[in-house]
Design a protein around this motif. Structure first.
Motif, short mmCIF file in Angstrom:
data_model
loop_
_atom_site.label_atom_id
_atom_site.label_comp_id
_atom_site.label_asym_id
_atom_site.label_seq_id
_atom_site.Cartn_x
_atom_site.Cartn_y
_atom_site.Cartn_z
N THR A 189 0.83 -1.21 0.00
CA THR A 189 0.00 0.00 0.00
C THR A 189 0.86 1.25 0.00
N LEU A 190 1.93 1.25 0.80
CA LEU A 190 2.84 2.39 0.82
C LEU A 190 3.49 2.59 -0.54
N ILE A 191 3.86 1.50 -1.20
CA ILE A 191 4.44 1.59 -2.54
C ILE A 191 3.44 2.18 -3.52
N ILE A 192 2.18 1.71 -3.47
CA ILE A 192 1.14 2.22 -4.36
C ILE A 192 0.96 3.72 -4.18
N ASP A 193 0.93 4.17 -2.92
CA ASP A 193 0.76 5.60 -2.65
C ASP A 193 1.96 6.41 -3.12
N CYS A 194 3.16 5.93 -2.81
CA CYS A 194 4.37 6.72 -3.09
C CYS A 194 4.76 6.71 -4.56
N CYS A 195 4.37 5.68 -5.31
CA CYS A 195 4.76 5.64 -6.72
C CYS A 195 3.90 6.58 -7.57
N GLY A 196 2.80 7.09 -6.99
CA GLY A 196 2.03 8.11 -7.70
C GLY A 196 0.65 7.67 -8.13
N ARG A 197 0.17 6.56 -7.59
CA ARG A 197 -1.16 6.07 -7.97
C ARG A 197 -2.24 7.14 -7.77
N TYR A 198 -2.16 7.88 -6.66
CA TYR A 198 -3.22 8.82 -6.33
C TYR A 198 -2.80 10.28 -6.49
N TYR A 199 -1.58 10.63 -6.09
CA TYR A 199 -1.22 12.05 -6.16
C TYR A 199 -1.00 12.52 -7.60
N THR A 200 -0.63 11.63 -8.52
CA THR A 200 -0.51 12.07 -9.91
C THR A 200 -1.88 12.34 -10.52
N LEU A 201 -2.89 11.53 -10.15
CA LEU A 201 -4.24 11.77 -10.66
C LEU A 201 -4.77 13.12 -10.18
N ALA A 202 -4.48 13.46 -8.93
CA ALA A 202 -5.03 14.69 -8.35
C ALA A 202 -4.18 15.92 -8.63
N TYR A 203 -2.82 15.75 -8.71
CA TYR A 203 -1.95 16.92 -8.72
C TYR A 203 -0.96 16.97 -9.88
N TYR A 210 9.34 10.36 -1.84
CA TYR A 210 8.52 9.20 -2.20
C TYR A 210 9.37 8.06 -2.75
N GLY A 211 10.39 8.38 -3.53
CA GLY A 211 11.28 7.35 -4.06
C GLY A 211 12.02 6.61 -2.96
N SER A 212 12.45 7.34 -1.92
CA SER A 212 13.17 6.72 -0.80
C SER A 212 12.26 5.78 -0.01
N LEU A 213 11.01 6.19 0.22
CA LEU A 213 10.05 5.34 0.92
C LEU A 213 9.79 4.05 0.14
N ASN A 214 9.69 4.17 -1.18
CA ASN A 214 9.50 2.98 -2.01
C ASN A 214 10.70 2.04 -1.95
N LEU A 215 11.89 2.62 -1.96
CA LEU A 215 13.11 1.80 -1.91
C LEU A 215 13.16 0.99 -0.63
N ILE A 216 12.86 1.62 0.49
CA ILE A 216 12.87 0.91 1.79
C ILE A 216 11.83 -0.21 1.79
N SER A 217 10.64 0.07 1.27
CA SER A 217 9.56 -0.93 1.24
C SER A 217 9.94 -2.14 0.39
N LEU A 218 10.54 -1.91 -0.76
CA LEU A 218 10.93 -3.00 -1.65
C LEU A 218 12.00 -3.89 -1.02
N VAL A 219 12.94 -3.28 -0.32
CA VAL A 219 14.00 -4.06 0.33
C VAL A 219 13.41 -4.98 1.39
N PHE A 223 10.05 -3.90 -11.84
CA PHE A 223 9.39 -2.63 -12.10
C PHE A 223 9.50 -1.68 -10.91
N GLY A 224 9.50 -2.23 -9.70
CA GLY A 224 9.60 -1.37 -8.52
C GLY A 224 10.92 -0.64 -8.44
N PHE A 225 12.03 -1.35 -8.61
CA PHE A 225 13.34 -0.69 -8.56
C PHE A 225 13.55 0.21 -9.78
N SER A 226 12.96 -0.13 -10.92
CA SER A 226 13.03 0.75 -12.09
C SER A 226 12.33 2.07 -11.81
#
Length: 477
Positions: free
Chosen positions: A264-278, A427-436, A327-330
């Motif tokens: 869920t954190l990855i989905i939020d930080c990769c831009g699923r919602y904030y790109t749609l809105a902002y 957001y990229g740093s939060l995704n990196l931690i989650s993937l690890v 795809f996550g690390f990319s």
């Protein structure tokens, strides 16, 4: 048998089409703030006007409504069934849009977003429904197609928003939810839910309506029913409240819980919602041109549809873990690159094309929607054992809504204080931690039945899969 002659493919597709219609409405709901904010923040507006802080709070209030929804809807899903909850979440989204149509003050805008927020758990619920109703071979790309419908809704919302005012868009957005409600009446109830409620005869009818009658399907059905019979035997003499609390400390709850929270954190930080809105706001900051920002935003929605269509092919060929980490690390690499290019261009006045950062953002949108989001939602729909779906939805749903509300509330604040470059770096740093972390705890789920996944989570080996304790006998049906 070819798919177009497969009766059971079309029966399962009835559920997919209804969920996809709901997802089109969700695409409208998630993208609507981009149209609403542009109108209510305009100093030339003769309509409702708000401050920047109020606009972000209106957008984020949906997440607060979602926290309430996650406290009740998972319980309803485990008590009244999947069909009832599917109708309820569509009603909530439709009522919210109706309030937008009739809104005359700021309070009405808050009310509309809060009511729609009650349905936010539909993001998880509908994914679980697709997982329960579809064949294991189709589950991955069915969930992906459903997520593609969100992109279609977003594309339509942004496109017609160029020509129509926000109240007219809200009126049109009600239609997909009406279609979804009508189609829901053609479903059977989920066989997994029926087995959980000890309605085994109905479970058998539902399962065979969806999957047919064959030796393999008979074996899968027997596994589903036998697993629930053994659960009933284990829980027969336990108190309900104590049982619920103790189950949340078991391995078969804890592993899915943390997996879903990180996804869920990855989905939020990769831009699923904030790109749609902002995204329009971000691109205006980067390019300084509103018309370019609008064109890129519509292009982003179109690219999302293409990406999800592309993912339907490879999601059947490659394993979930392999796809997620590739795809996550990319995506993390691209987010750092966007941050670096934007930082250098703004702070060092180096001649870098104004189109470069937006082009990389669009490429990241493709990567995220082609791989990260479909895989995350596929795993979320598969990972929880059936007995934990209610409590799992409740606990992970609260995490989801808090993250969702935080992203919509604080993304504009982060852009104002750290710029687009700082926002993408965080957001990229939060995704990196989650993937690890996920690399060490995530199990493979591709092409496994939900019962096989449940056994893997519990660490049950095949030979002792349904072994009863001493003096216990399976329930008679």
């Amino acid at each position: 048998m070819r798919w177009y002659r497969d009766l059971y493919f079309w029966r399962q597709s009835v559920i997919l089409f209804a969920d996809a219609s709901y997802s089109v409405g969700t695409g409208f709901m998630l993208s609507f703030p981009s149209l609403l904010n542009a109108a209510i923040l305009s100093p030339n507006s003769n309509d409702i006007t708000v401050t920047k802080s109020q606009a972000s709070s209106i957008a984020g209030s949906q997440g607060l409504g979602g926290t309430i929804g996650f406290c009740f809807l998972p319980f309803f899903m485990q008590t009244f069934g999947r069909k009832t909850v599917h109708i309820a979440i569509n009603l909530l989204v439709g009522i919210g849009f109706l309030i937008f149509v009739l809104a005359s003050n700021i309070e009405s805008l808050y009310a509309a977003r809060l009511i729609q927020g009650l349905s936010i758990c539909g993001v998880y619920v509908t994914t679980i429904m697709i997982a329960e109703y579809s064949d294991a071979r189709r589950r991955g790309y069915f969930i992906t197609l459903k997520k593609g419908a969100v992109a279609v809704g977003s594309l339509i919302c942004h496109s017609i928003g160029v020509f129509l005012e926000w109240r007219q868009v809200a009126a049109l957005a009600i239609i997909p939810n009406i279609v979804a409600i009508i189609m829901t009446f053609f479903w059977p109830e989920s066989p997994y839910f029926l087995a959980f409620k000890e309605r085994f005869d109905e479970c058998e009818k539902s399962y065979k309506w969806l999957h047919g009658d064959s030796p393999k399907n008979d074996k899968d059905l027997e596994d589903i029913i036998l697993a629930q019979e053994n659960r009933i035997l284990r829980e027969r003499n336990k108190k309900s409240f104590k049982k619920t609390i103790l189950k949340m400390f078991r391995k078969d709850f804890q592993i899915p819980f943390w997996v879903v929270c990180l996804l869920t954190l990855i989905i939020d930080c990769c831009g699923r919602y904030y790109t749609l809105a902002y995204l329009i706001q971000m691109l205006i900051e980067i390019t300084g041109d509103k018309s370019i920002a609008i064109i890129f935003t519509i292009g982003s929605d179109f690219l999302t549809v293409v990406a999800i269509a592309f993912s339907c092919f490879y999601i059947k060929a490659f394993k979930r873990r392999q796809n997620l980490f590739f795809f996550g690390f990319s995506s993390v690499t691209l987010m750092y690159l966007i941050s670096l290019i934007t930082y250098i261009r703004i702070n060092f006045n180096i001649a870098i094309s104004v189109w470069l950062a937006p082009a990389i953002i669009l490429f990241n949108v493709f990567i995220v929607n082609a791989g990260v989001i479909p895989i995350c939602f596929a795993i979320i729909g598969e990972i929880f054992p059936v007995e934990h779906k209610g409590s799992g939805l409740l606990t992970t749903g609260i995490v989801f809504t808090l993250l969702y509300a935080g992203v919509l509330k604080f993304t504009p604040i982060m852009m104002e204080n750290t710029g687009v470059q700082g926002t993408y770096a965080i957001y990229g740093s939060l995704n990196l931690i989650s993937l690890v972390i996920l690399y060490f705890i995530l199990i493979e789920t591709k092409d496994k039945t939900l019962q096989e996944i449940e056994n893997d989570v519990k660490g049950i080996k095949k030979r002792d899969k349904y072994k009863c304790t001493i003096n216990e006998q399976p329930l008679m049906r």
